[in-house]
Write an enzyme that holds these catalytic residues in place. Structure first.
Site, PDB file in Angstrom:
ATOM      1  N   ALA A  53     -45.079 -46.633 -74.247  1.00 22.92           N
ATOM      2  CA  ALA A  53     -43.693 -47.105 -74.241  1.00 22.92           C
ATOM      3  C   ALA A  53     -42.760 -46.291 -73.332  1.00 22.92           C
ATOM      4  O   ALA A  53     -42.091 -46.875 -72.459  1.00 22.92           O
ATOM      5  CB  ALA A  53     -43.177 -47.159 -75.683  1.00 22.92           C
ATOM      6  N   ASP A 224     -44.300 -48.343 -80.193  1.00 25.43           N
ATOM      7  CA  ASP A 224     -43.794 -49.148 -79.075  1.00 25.43           C
ATOM      8  C   ASP A 224     -42.419 -49.716 -79.348  1.00 25.43           C
ATOM      9  O   ASP A 224     -41.635 -49.969 -78.444  1.00 25.43           O
ATOM     10  CB  ASP A 224     -44.772 -50.272 -78.754  1.00 25.43           C
ATOM     11  CG  ASP A 224     -45.954 -49.722 -78.002  1.00 25.43           C
ATOM     12  OD1 ASP A 224     -46.859 -49.184 -78.681  1.00 25.43           O
ATOM     13  OD2 ASP A 224     -45.941 -49.759 -76.764  1.00 25.43           O
TER      14      ASP A 224
HETATM   15  O1  MRU Z   1     -51.105 -50.926 -74.841  1.00 22.25           O
HETATM   16  P1  MRU Z   1     -50.607 -49.534 -74.605  1.00 22.25           P
HETATM   17  O2  MRU Z   1     -51.666 -48.596 -74.122  1.00 22.25           O
HETATM   18  O3  MRU Z   1     -49.368 -49.510 -73.747  1.00 22.25           O
HETATM   19  O4  MRU Z   1     -50.168 -49.026 -76.054  1.00 22.25           O
HETATM   20  C1  MRU Z   1     -49.569 -47.764 -76.150  1.00 22.25           C
HETATM   21  C2  MRU Z   1     -49.270 -47.364 -77.541  1.00 22.25           C
HETATM   22  O5  MRU Z   1     -49.459 -48.111 -78.482  1.00 22.25           O
HETATM   23  C3  MRU Z   1     -48.627 -46.017 -77.714  1.00 22.25           C
HETATM   24  O6  MRU Z   1     -49.007 -45.429 -78.928  1.00 22.25           O
HETATM   25  C4  MRU Z   1     -47.100 -46.183 -77.711  1.00 22.25           C
HETATM   26  O7  MRU Z   1     -46.687 -46.905 -76.589  1.00 22.25           O
HETATM   27  C5  MRU Z   1     -46.406 -44.873 -77.723  1.00 22.25           C
HETATM   28  S1  MRU Z   1     -46.570 -44.020 -76.190  1.00 22.25           S
HETATM   29  C6  MRU Z   1     -45.759 -42.541 -76.311  1.00 22.25           C
END
Ligand code: MRU
Length: 329
Positions: A53, A224
């Site tokens: 995120a 997210d």
């Molecule tokens: O699909 P992704 O790899 O973007 O998912 C990322 C996550 O679920 C993370 O845990 C979240 O974005 C937090 S990142 C600090």
């Protein structure tokens, strides 16, 4: 941190470039790619070359510079903000740059750099607050990747681990591999090992037995998007980990900056959940693991209800559920 920056900008607004680690190649190859046009930026976000995120927020800010200097206007910015729907940081950053820049790429770059710098400071603050939870000899479990590879700084869920490590505490991290795209085994174990932290990769289905054996003292994951009641969307499988933690009486924390909270949503069921292509489940690499005729359900995220969360580790401290609304203002 021992790795190059996950997301960076080189040069001026008129001719500069967005430089990202191509995360789909990790851990086999550490490669940087340069992006100077909007479509390749959107493509990189969609195929998870840059992901997580806060990193999506930083990339979105720099992507907005590219959209504006290319004369793509509001339509271009909208396509960028829509590239992934769940992580609220992406739209938040694009809209922030749009509002401040008023069409001027130079002002857009200054704002995107401000978002980037804020993220570095925010991650550090999350780390300082969260490190207090990590004691010597603990087993700490995390899911997906919420580290330096997911942010402009040292991460969210992994930041407390980095700070506790700096402070000299010895502990062990268990990294769920995180099906279907393996961010836990490909990215989390890679960056923790690169930075000298002991890490063991487990298949997602092994978390329960580890907890049953008493090996896990603490769970920290990222998010997210978090609704104002504390319900938190994070990588698919997080909800299951939270249920397991509850069953074993293990504290479960979410680490995230304010930019991941969405004050406009009252509860988690309102969070849009990205559904991804069935190909991600029908294949592991080049190897087919399910037939085309089988339908595939492939949500990228799930929502953990606030009742399963022990606290929210933010840049302003560790919040309880009843403190979130006032903190959001
Ligand atoms: O699909 P992704 O790899 O973007 O998912 C990322 C996550 O679920 C993370 O845990 C979240 O974005 C937090 S990142 C600090």
């Amino acid at each position: 941190m021992s790795l190059p920056r996950t997301v960076d900008w080189q040069g001026d607004a008129a001719s500069g470039r967005l430089v990202i680690i191509e995360q789909t190649l990790l851990p086999a190859e550490l490669k940087l790619i340069e992006l100077t046009e909007l479509d390749p930026v959107i493509d990189a976000i969609s195929r998870l070359a840059v992901r997580g995120a806060p990193a999506l927020g930083v990339a979105g800010g720099y992507g907005a510079v590219i959209a504006l200097r290319s004369g793509l206007g509001d339509a271009g910015l909208e396509r960028l903000a829509d590239a992934r729907p769940t992580a609220v940081n992406l739209r938040w950053a694009v809209e922030r740059v749009k509002r401040v820049a008023e069409g001027d790429p130079e002002r857009a770059l200054a704002e995107a750099r401000a978002i980037d710098a804020e993220d570095v400071r925010t991650c550090r603050a999350i780390g300082e607050h969260g490190a207090a939870l990590i004691e010597n000899n603990m087993g700490v479990l995390t899911h997906c990747n919420a580290g330096a590879l997911a942010t402009g700084g040292m991460g969210t869920a992994l930041a407390p681990m980095y700070v506790a490590h700096e402070q000299g505490r010895a502990f062990h991290v268990y990294s769920d591999e995180t099906r279907p795209l393996l961010q836990g085994s490909r990215l989390t174990s890679f960056e923790l090992a690169e930075n000298g932290i002991d890490v063991t990769v487990i298949a997602d289905s092994m978390a329960a037995v580890l907890m049953q054996k008493g090996k896990v003292d603490l769970v920290i994951t990222g998010a997210d998007r978090i609704a104002s009641n504390g319900d938190a969307a994070n990588k698919i499988g997080t909800y299951g980990v939270a249920v397991l933690a509850k069953a074993h009486d293990i504290p479960f924390y979410i680490a995230a900056p304010k930019s991941t909270f969405d004050a406009s949503l009252e509860a988690g069921h309102m969070i849009p959940i990205e559904e991804r292509n069935g190909h991600e489940l029908r294949f592991v690499g080049e190897t087919r693991t399910a037939p085309d005729r089988a339908r595939v359900f492939n949500p990228a995220f799930d929502v953990t209800p606030a009742g399963l969360i022990s606290g929210w580790i933010t840049e302003d401290g560790i919040l309880k559920a009843e403190e979130i609304a006032a903190w959001l203002g």
